[in-house]
Design a protein around this motif. Structure first.
Motif, mmCIF file in Angstrom:
data_model
loop_
_atom_site.group_PDB
_atom_site.id
_atom_site.type_symbol
_atom_site.label_atom_id
_atom_site.label_comp_id
_atom_site.label_asym_id
_atom_site.label_seq_id
_atom_site.Cartn_x
_atom_site.Cartn_y
_atom_site.Cartn_z
ATOM 1 N N PHE A 18 0.829 -1.201 0.000
ATOM 2 C CA PHE A 18 0.000 0.000 0.000
ATOM 3 C C PHE A 18 0.869 1.260 0.000
ATOM 4 C CE2 PHE A 18 -2.225 3.316 2.493
ATOM 5 C CZ PHE A 18 -3.196 3.628 1.552
ATOM 6 N N VAL A 19 1.863 1.294 0.863
ATOM 7 C CA VAL A 19 2.753 2.462 0.929
ATOM 8 C C VAL A 19 3.498 2.630 -0.399
ATOM 9 C CG1 VAL A 19 4.788 3.413 2.062
ATOM 10 C CG2 VAL A 19 2.970 2.405 3.429
ATOM 11 N N LEU A 20 3.977 1.529 -0.961
ATOM 12 C CA LEU A 20 4.669 1.587 -2.245
ATOM 13 C C LEU A 20 3.750 2.115 -3.342
ATOM 14 C CD1 LEU A 20 7.108 0.841 -4.076
ATOM 15 C CD2 LEU A 20 6.016 -1.390 -4.349
ATOM 16 N N PHE A 21 2.525 1.583 -3.416
ATOM 17 C CA PHE A 21 1.588 2.000 -4.449
ATOM 18 C C PHE A 21 1.186 3.464 -4.296
ATOM 19 C CE2 PHE A 21 -0.138 -2.592 -5.098
ATOM 20 C CZ PHE A 21 1.037 -2.931 -5.737
ATOM 21 N N VAL A 22 1.009 3.934 -3.065
ATOM 22 C CA VAL A 22 0.671 5.348 -2.853
ATOM 23 C C VAL A 22 1.823 6.230 -3.323
ATOM 24 C CG1 VAL A 22 0.307 7.114 -1.082
ATOM 25 C CG2 VAL A 22 -1.007 5.014 -1.016
ATOM 26 N N GLY A 23 3.043 5.841 -2.990
ATOM 27 C CA GLY A 23 4.189 6.617 -3.443
ATOM 28 C C GLY A 23 4.293 6.659 -4.960
ATOM 29 N N LEU A 24 4.069 5.521 -5.603
ATOM 30 C CA LEU A 24 4.111 5.478 -7.064
ATOM 31 C C LEU A 24 2.982 6.294 -7.684
ATOM 32 C CD1 LEU A 24 5.026 1.733 -7.626
ATOM 33 C CD2 LEU A 24 6.496 3.718 -8.037
ATOM 34 N N LYS A 25 1.807 6.241 -7.075
ATOM 35 C CA LYS A 25 0.660 6.997 -7.589
ATOM 36 C C LYS A 25 0.893 8.500 -7.450
ATOM 37 C CE LYS A 25 -3.830 7.672 -8.588
ATOM 38 N NZ LYS A 25 -4.359 7.501 -9.901
ATOM 39 N N LEU A 26 1.380 8.924 -6.290
ATOM 40 C CA LEU A 26 1.585 10.355 -6.059
ATOM 41 C C LEU A 26 2.733 10.920 -6.880
ATOM 42 C CD1 LEU A 26 0.956 10.570 -2.212
ATOM 43 C CD2 LEU A 26 -0.574 11.243 -4.077
ATOM 44 N N SER A 27 3.679 10.069 -7.245
ATOM 45 C CA SER A 27 4.797 10.539 -8.076
ATOM 46 C C SER A 27 4.524 10.337 -9.569
ATOM 47 C CB SER A 27 6.086 9.831 -7.673
ATOM 48 O OG SER A 27 5.981 8.448 -7.934
ATOM 49 N N ASP A 28 3.314 9.960 -9.915
ATOM 50 C CA ASP A 28 2.871 9.769 -11.306
ATOM 51 C C ASP A 28 3.652 8.698 -12.061
ATOM 52 O OD1 ASP A 28 0.781 11.563 -11.256
ATOM 53 O OD2 ASP A 28 2.055 13.267 -11.766
ATOM 54 N N HIS A 29 4.109 7.675 -11.352
ATOM 55 C CA HIS A 29 4.761 6.549 -12.015
ATOM 56 C C HIS A 29 3.751 5.480 -12.443
ATOM 57 C CE1 HIS A 29 8.428 8.286 -10.344
ATOM 58 N NE2 HIS A 29 9.049 7.634 -11.310
ATOM 59 N N ILE A 30 2.578 5.488 -11.833
ATOM 60 C CA ILE A 30 1.511 4.581 -12.227
ATOM 61 C C ILE A 30 0.238 5.401 -12.419
ATOM 62 C CG2 ILE A 30 2.434 2.490 -11.159
ATOM 63 C CD1 ILE A 30 0.603 2.958 -8.781
ATOM 64 N N ALA A 31 -0.612 4.947 -13.290
ATOM 65 C CA ALA A 31 -1.859 5.665 -13.583
ATOM 66 C C ALA A 31 -3.068 4.841 -13.153
ATOM 67 C CB ALA A 31 -1.939 5.988 -15.067
ATOM 68 N N TRP A 32 -2.911 4.070 -12.095
ATOM 69 C CA TRP A 32 -3.997 3.236 -11.611
ATOM 70 C C TRP A 32 -5.040 4.085 -10.907
ATOM 71 C CZ3 TRP A 32 -0.605 -0.784 -8.527
ATOM 72 C CH2 TRP A 32 0.216 -1.459 -9.425
ATOM 73 N N SER A 33 -6.251 3.540 -10.783
ATOM 74 C CA SER A 33 -7.264 4.211 -9.977
ATOM 75 C C SER A 33 -6.909 4.018 -8.497
ATOM 76 C CB SER A 33 -8.649 3.637 -10.266
ATOM 77 O OG SER A 33 -8.767 2.341 -9.719
ATOM 78 N N TRP A 34 -7.503 4.852 -7.667
ATOM 79 C CA TRP A 34 -7.210 4.760 -6.242
ATOM 80 C C TRP A 34 -7.715 3.449 -5.646
ATOM 81 C CZ3 TRP A 34 -3.670 7.164 -3.664
ATOM 82 C CH2 TRP A 34 -3.206 8.385 -4.117
ATOM 83 N N PHE A 35 -8.712 2.847 -6.282
ATOM 84 C CA PHE A 35 -9.172 1.545 -5.804
ATOM 85 C C PHE A 35 -8.037 0.527 -5.857
ATOM 86 C CE2 PHE A 35 -10.733 -2.718 -6.762
ATOM 87 C CZ PHE A 35 -11.484 -2.959 -5.617
ATOM 88 N N TRP A 36 -7.320 0.479 -6.976
ATOM 89 C CA TRP A 36 -6.240 -0.500 -7.113
ATOM 90 C C TRP A 36 -5.050 -0.151 -6.228
ATOM 91 C CZ3 TRP A 36 -7.811 -4.848 -8.467
ATOM 92 C CH2 TRP A 36 -8.825 -4.992 -9.403
ATOM 93 N N VAL A 37 -4.856 1.134 -5.977
ATOM 94 C CA VAL A 37 -3.790 1.536 -5.060
ATOM 95 C C VAL A 37 -4.106 1.049 -3.650
ATOM 96 C CG1 VAL A 37 -2.643 3.534 -4.010
ATOM 97 C CG2 VAL A 37 -3.112 3.521 -6.467
ATOM 98 N N ALA A 38 -5.367 1.146 -3.257
ATOM 99 C CA ALA A 38 -5.784 0.744 -1.909
ATOM 100 C C ALA A 38 -6.147 -0.737 -1.832
ATOM 101 C CB ALA A 38 -6.976 1.581 -1.459
ATOM 102 N N PHE A 39 -6.094 -1.464 -2.929
ATOM 103 C CA PHE A 39 -6.510 -2.861 -2.955
ATOM 104 C C PHE A 39 -5.771 -3.753 -1.948
ATOM 105 C CE2 PHE A 39 -6.832 -7.173 -4.692
ATOM 106 C CZ PHE A 39 -8.208 -7.292 -4.716
ATOM 107 N N PRO A 40 -4.473 -3.559 -1.699
ATOM 108 C CA PRO A 40 -3.834 -4.402 -0.678
ATOM 109 C C PRO A 40 -4.515 -4.300 0.690
ATOM 110 C CG PRO A 40 -2.155 -3.331 -1.977
ATOM 111 C CD PRO A 40 -3.474 -2.740 -2.400
#
Length: 63
Positions: A18-40
């Motif tokens: 979750f922490v990794l995905f949030v960091g990647l999402k906020l730094s625009d390295h992934i374009a996933w929806s927030w659902f998939w970021v919070a999925f873990p």
């Protein structure tokens, strides 16, 4: 806060992902929806609720 009774905070793979995905999402390295970021975290809660349901059913049936 002191840990005198051998209490410890634990971090599992779901929290780390979750922490990794949030960091990647906020730094625009992934374009996933927030659902998939919070999925873990969603998966972690679903597993815990499922285990609780199984234990409660087994307890009621006397297994």
């Amino acid at each position: 806060m002191t840990y005198t009774d051998r209490e410890s905070a634990s971090v599992d793979i779901y929290d780390l992902l979750f922490v990794l995905f949030v960091g990647l999402k906020l730094s625009d390295h992934i374009a996933w929806s927030w659902f998939w970021v919070a999925f873990p975290l969603v998966l972690k809660v679903a597993i815990q609720v499922g285990a609780l349901v199984v234990v409660k059913i087994a307890d009621r049936r006397g297994w």
